[in-house]
Structure formats: C-alpha cells, structure tokens
Design a protein around this motif. Sequence first.
Motif: not given
Length: 318
Positions: A101-109, A116-126
């Motif tokens: 994981n080089n794109f870790a999700m940090v805690p935030s309110a 953009g395009g296939i860039g949706i993939t890592p954002l779905l679990p977020m």
Amino acid sequence: MDSAAVDRLVVTGKASAAEGVAILELARPDGRRLPDWTPGAHIDVTLGNGETRQYSLCGDRWDAHRYRVAVLREVDGRGGSAYVHDELAAGDEVTLGGPRNNFAMVPSARYVFVAGGIGITPLLPMITQAERVGAEWTLLYGGRRRASMAFLDDLARYGERVRVVPQDEAGLLPLASWLGGPRTDTVVYCCGPAPLLAAVEQTVAAAGWAPHRLRTERFTAAEVGAPVRDAPFTVELARTGTSVTVTPQISVLAAARDAGATTLSSCEKGTCGTCETTVLDGVPDHRDSILADHERAAGDCMFPCVSRSCTDRLVLDL
C-alpha cells in the motif's frame, strides 16, 4: 508499506466491467485465507506470459478468501493487459506478490475523491471505508465515455455524493468548483492519468490547500529532472559489509544485485513500491513517483530502481 510472500492464485471469475475493462476474481487454489489488505493497496500479478503488472484491489477487504481487480486494456501497452483480456481465463493460475500500500487512506472527517478512468479502482474501497466510519465524502469521476467507465452501477446508490463526468458529454472535470477552498478537516485522494493528476495538483495549490492534504497515485512514472549528481557514488550493503560503486550508467538496484543483494523488484520505474529499501546513512536523491514530500524529507527509505544519491556514500539495509 506492507508486503506478503509470493503466492499462487487461481482466476475464479472473469467478467466485463465496462468497455475495455475486465474484472478478475482471484483466490488460492486450496481456498485458504488471503493476506489482509487496506484501502489503496495493490498486488503484483505475474501472468502466464511472464509479464508482471500491478493492480489495485477494488473488492471487499473483509472477504478473506477473494481478491478483485479491474484491468484496463492498454492499446499501446506492453502486452500484459492484452493477455488478460484475450487469453487469461477462469481456472488459470497467476503469481501473487503483495499486497502493498503506497496510497494508504489516513483518518479524516471528510474526503474528496477524484478519479479518472481506471483510477476509480483504488478509491472504491476507500469509499466503503468512509461509509463504515461515518466520514463525509464526495466523488468526482471522469472518463472518456460513459460506456468506458467501470462500476457506475455500484456508485449509483450514493446519489448526489457522486458526480459522473464523461468527457464526450460534459467536457473536462470541474476541479475548482468541486474541490472548493482548503479545509483542515479534508483529505483529497486522486488517481488517474498523468494530466488529471497534474491538473488536480495545480488546482489544489492555486486554492491554497496544504500540500499534505492531497494524496495521489500514479499508474505511470512522473517526469523528473536530471539527477542531483552525475558523478559515481558508493553504496554500502550493511548486511554484508560489501561496497559497490554506482556509475551514472547503472541503477542502484542493478549495482546492489551485482554485489549479491537479492532485492525484489517489479516495475523498475519507481511506481510500484516493491523494491523499497531502508536508508541507514547518506542522503538519497528521490526519483520515484510514490513518496510524499514529508517522506522524501525524512530520507530513511528509497526505491533503488530509480532513485540515486545526493552524497558520496549511501548505506542501505541490504
């Protein structure tokens, strides 16, 4: 950044997510539990044709026995995506590396997601994680055509929190209006092609956002200037005490391997994170597309496939 032992997986399912996008379901042949992962993680997949590619995990992280990835057919690619689309079938085996994981999700309110395009993939679990913890979030999702944009049906249930912008219908993403002014309770996550990342970076900077409020992931290496130095330097492998001279013609990774190091690598372009190495002494010249500014400033790790040295000597934990 985490890693797991190399493993064998079998393709348990293959389907179409959109024009030019294939979904793969992967599991262990014996059904055993897979390594845990966190939103933003990717895996290295070595295909039957010998090509290794990195794919973001976009399934349910709480499903311990199945991984899901989405693969875009790259018309001008090196053959990996064409193999997935045209030859890989249910029942075939692949080799797994990771997750990392080089794109870790940090805690935030609050989160603002831009894809953009296939860039949706890592954002779905977020998005799923933000829902679980009750954080506010919005998603701006662009693509060339609606038919080529994956997971639209999955995202439809979120209503106005998701704005879908096919370029042939509505033009470029309205970044300035969507991002708005800087907020101290918000983190922006963006993944997609290089022009989108550059546009988001410029928009965030112009609006006065603090640099650490933007997190990006690149599928291709960012352009970098010339190395800090063009003279040879010495790399010491701390575990063996061996020293090797790195000339401008070779990478630190290649020199370390010539000296006996067994560092794993995959992309060798500074985008996947496989070869991350601890720096024990010296100042690295970071030339990767992974580390954030504060991580570069710390100087305690580097990616030797592309990064070099600012000093005459580097000591690496190899």
